[in-house]
Write a protein that holds these residues in place. Structure first.
Motif, PDB file in Angstrom:
ATOM      1  N   ALA A  74       0.750  -1.279   0.150  1.00 15.38           N
ATOM      2  CA  ALA A  74       0.047   0.170   0.132  1.00 15.38           C
ATOM      3  C   ALA A  74       0.765   1.231  -0.069  1.00 15.38           C
ATOM      4  O   ALA A  74       0.592   2.248  -0.795  1.00 15.38           O
ATOM      5  CB  ALA A  74      -1.050  -0.040   1.027  1.00 15.38           C
ATOM      6  N   LEU A  75       1.887   1.396   0.790  1.00 19.95           N
ATOM      7  CA  LEU A  75       2.888   2.482   0.890  1.00 19.95           C
ATOM      8  C   LEU A  75       3.433   2.369  -0.317  1.00 19.95           C
ATOM      9  O   LEU A  75       3.712   3.852  -0.795  1.00 19.95           O
ATOM     10  CB  LEU A  75       3.726   2.327   2.190  1.00 19.95           C
ATOM     11  CG  LEU A  75       3.220   2.518   3.384  1.00 19.95           C
ATOM     12  CD1 LEU A  75       4.381   2.094   4.517  1.00 19.95           C
ATOM     13  CD2 LEU A  75       2.828   3.892   3.546  1.00 19.95           C
ATOM     14  N   SER A  76       4.048   1.502  -1.093  1.00 22.02           N
ATOM     15  CA  SER A  76       4.802   1.681  -2.323  1.00 22.02           C
ATOM     16  C   SER A  76       3.869   2.161  -3.418  1.00 22.02           C
ATOM     17  O   SER A  76       4.198   2.809  -4.204  1.00 22.02           O
ATOM     18  CB  SER A  76       5.280   0.076  -2.499  1.00 22.02           C
ATOM     19  OG  SER A  76       6.052  -0.338  -1.637  1.00 22.02           O
ATOM     20  N   GLN A  77       2.387   1.811  -3.367  1.00 25.06           N
ATOM     21  CA  GLN A  77       1.510   2.045  -4.419  1.00 25.06           C
ATOM     22  C   GLN A  77       1.364   3.786  -4.264  1.00 25.06           C
ATOM     23  O   GLN A  77       1.500   4.481  -5.131  1.00 25.06           O
ATOM     24  CB  GLN A  77       0.206   1.566  -4.122  1.00 25.06           C
ATOM     25  CG  GLN A  77      -0.752   1.929  -5.081  1.00 25.06           C
ATOM     26  CD  GLN A  77      -0.805   1.029  -6.098  1.00 25.06           C
ATOM     27  OE1 GLN A  77      -1.219  -0.328  -6.115  1.00 25.06           O
ATOM     28  NE2 GLN A  77      -0.573   1.448  -7.353  1.00 25.06           N
ATOM     29  N   TYR A  78       1.264   4.150  -3.106  1.00 25.46           N
ATOM     30  CA  TYR A  78       1.097   5.573  -3.050  1.00 25.46           C
ATOM     31  C   TYR A  78       2.353   6.507  -2.901  1.00 25.46           C
ATOM     32  O   TYR A  78       2.079   7.766  -2.728  1.00 25.46           O
ATOM     33  CB  TYR A  78       0.138   5.847  -1.637  1.00 25.46           C
ATOM     34  CG  TYR A  78      -1.513   5.574  -2.254  1.00 25.46           C
ATOM     35  CD1 TYR A  78      -1.888   6.132  -2.819  1.00 25.46           C
ATOM     36  CD2 TYR A  78      -2.075   4.783  -1.156  1.00 25.46           C
ATOM     37  CE1 TYR A  78      -3.483   5.924  -3.194  1.00 25.46           C
ATOM     38  CE2 TYR A  78      -3.270   4.370  -1.361  1.00 25.46           C
ATOM     39  CZ  TYR A  78      -3.877   5.223  -2.381  1.00 25.46           C
ATOM     40  OH  TYR A  78      -5.505   4.947  -2.911  1.00 25.46           O
ATOM     41  N   LEU A  79       3.378   5.954  -2.896  1.00 23.65           N
ATOM     42  CA  LEU A  79       4.736   6.561  -2.904  1.00 23.65           C
ATOM     43  C   LEU A  79       5.467   6.386  -4.186  1.00 23.65           C
ATOM     44  O   LEU A  79       6.028   7.498  -4.595  1.00 23.65           O
ATOM     45  CB  LEU A  79       5.505   6.203  -1.772  1.00 23.65           C
ATOM     46  CG  LEU A  79       5.304   6.606  -0.215  1.00 23.65           C
ATOM     47  CD1 LEU A  79       6.180   5.847   0.934  1.00 23.65           C
ATOM     48  CD2 LEU A  79       5.274   8.043   0.075  1.00 23.65           C
ATOM     49  N   VAL A  80       5.626   5.272  -4.672  1.00 24.49           N
ATOM     50  CA  VAL A  80       6.411   5.179  -5.945  1.00 24.49           C
ATOM     51  C   VAL A  80       5.808   5.906  -7.147  1.00 24.49           C
ATOM     52  O   VAL A  80       6.423   6.447  -7.844  1.00 24.49           O
ATOM     53  CB  VAL A  80       6.685   3.812  -6.173  1.00 24.49           C
ATOM     54  CG1 VAL A  80       7.198   3.495  -7.439  1.00 24.49           C
ATOM     55  CG2 VAL A  80       7.524   3.038  -5.159  1.00 24.49           C
ATOM     56  N   MET A  81       4.621   5.433  -7.498  1.00 24.47           N
ATOM     57  CA  MET A  81       4.026   6.098  -8.518  1.00 24.47           C
ATOM     58  C   MET A  81       3.471   7.697  -8.620  1.00 24.47           C
ATOM     59  O   MET A  81       3.910   8.221  -9.556  1.00 24.47           O
ATOM     60  CB  MET A  81       2.609   5.128  -8.941  1.00 24.47           C
ATOM     61  CG  MET A  81       2.564   3.789  -9.061  1.00 24.47           C
ATOM     62  SD  MET A  81       3.729   3.619 -10.758  1.00 24.47           S
ATOM     63  CE  MET A  81       2.654   3.564 -11.993  1.00 24.47           C
TER      64      MET A  81
END
Length: 324
Positions: A74-81
């Motif tokens: 979830a964090l990766s989704q909202y940080l990386v993109m």
């Protein structure tokens, strides 16, 4: 019923073909699809309701079975993109309307298509569904917050209006679908295999409507936007895969985070663009829908052929490079 299920599976597996075909038709004959444009919000609501039907209480239990992995996804989704989106906006010096469209895509939650691609890639489907569910439930707060933070430099953005839109077209339909699915579980289970085809039909409706409404803009600057979309999506896959290695996920989970990070709910980005900005702002979301359907299918096919032994070899090479 068996023939219906086979037909549904065939149609869903051929989604990339239908995406290309109908996009081309919409470019050549926009009048065939432009009438759909006023109903884009309703179509996305139906898609999210369908997603809710496929969920169950067990999917929420899965969140608590592997909370660390779900949080990482979830964090990766909202940080990386979002970070990749802003970087590409500045790299290509995109005009404000297009820039906001790219940022909207980056700030959106995971899409339901990532669950299908994870299954085809032989990844952790339960983890994918759990992560998509969490990011979708967080979307009414996180998506407008990120958009306001990253894009307010170019245009005025209303946090409250965007939040209400996401509640209406995402959260409420998902919860309604979950409620109906829980009350009529047996009936829903009988048609659950047909639901992906129904979702695909509505997704095609959204894409063709946006394409038909922006033919001139696509012909004028579509190649640049497509290049940005390809880079956005591809860098998401690569970064997600590397994060899986960094966190020492097993092969199935690494495939999952790669797909989950790279694939966005571009239908939501498109809908928000149509509702709150100029029509051209919807272009990145529409093109992302086309591209990630193709790239996701290809990546799932490649991932599906990678076995644990191959992964061990890749891990050794990765660790050597990191230590060097």
């Amino acid at each position: 019923m068996q023939y219906v299920l086979k037909f549904s599976k065939f149609m869903t597996n051929m989604m990339a073909v239908w995406v290309i075909l109908f996009t081309v038709i919409a470019l050549i004959y926009p009048n065939l699809f432009i009438w759909i444009a006023p109903y884009i919000t309703i179509l996305l609501g139906v898609i999210m309701f369908t997603m809710g039907l496929t969920l169950s209480i067990d999917d929420f239990k899965e969140i608590f079975k592997q909370p660390i992995k779900v949080i990482v996804l979830a964090l990766s989704q909202y940080l990386v993109m979002p970070i990749i989106a802003v970087s590409l906006v500045f790299l290509f010096n995109l005009p404000p309307e297009i820039a906001i469209g790219v940022i909207l895509v980056g700030s959106s939650p995971g899409g339901t298509s990532s669950n299908v691609m994870t299954f085809l890639a032989k990844g952790n489907v339960a983890l994918s569904v759990a992560a998509t569910t969490v990011t979708t439930l967080l979307a009414p707060i996180v998506t407008p917050s990120l958009t306001l933070l990253l894009a307010s430099t170019w245009l005025d953005i209303s946090f409250s209006a965007m939040m209400v839109s996401i509640l209406q077209v995402v959260l409420i339909p998902v919860l309604l679908g979950l409620g109906v699915g829980s009350l009529f579980r047996k009936q829903v289970d009988r048609v659950v295999d047909v639901l992906p085809m129904i979702s695909m039909t509505w997704i095609l409706g959204v894409m063709t409507a946006v394409t038909a409404s922006n033919v001139d803009n696509i012909l004028a600057s579509g190649l640049i936007i497509l290049l940005v979309v390809i880079l956005h999506n591809s860098l998401g896959y690569v970064t997600g895969f590397l994060l899986g290695k960094i966190f020492k996920f097993n092969l199935a989970d690494t495939k999952t985070i790669s797909i989950e990070v790279g694939m966005q709910n571009s239908g939501l980005a498109t809908t928000l663009a149509v509702q709150h900005f100029e029509p051209v702002t919807a272009l990145p979301g529409a093109l992302f829908s086309v591209w990630h359907s193709l790239s996701g299918a290809v990546l799932a096919n490649v991932f599906g052929k990678i076995k644990e032994k191959d992964s061990d070899t890749m891990n050794q090479k990765f660790n050597q490079e990191v230590h060097v």
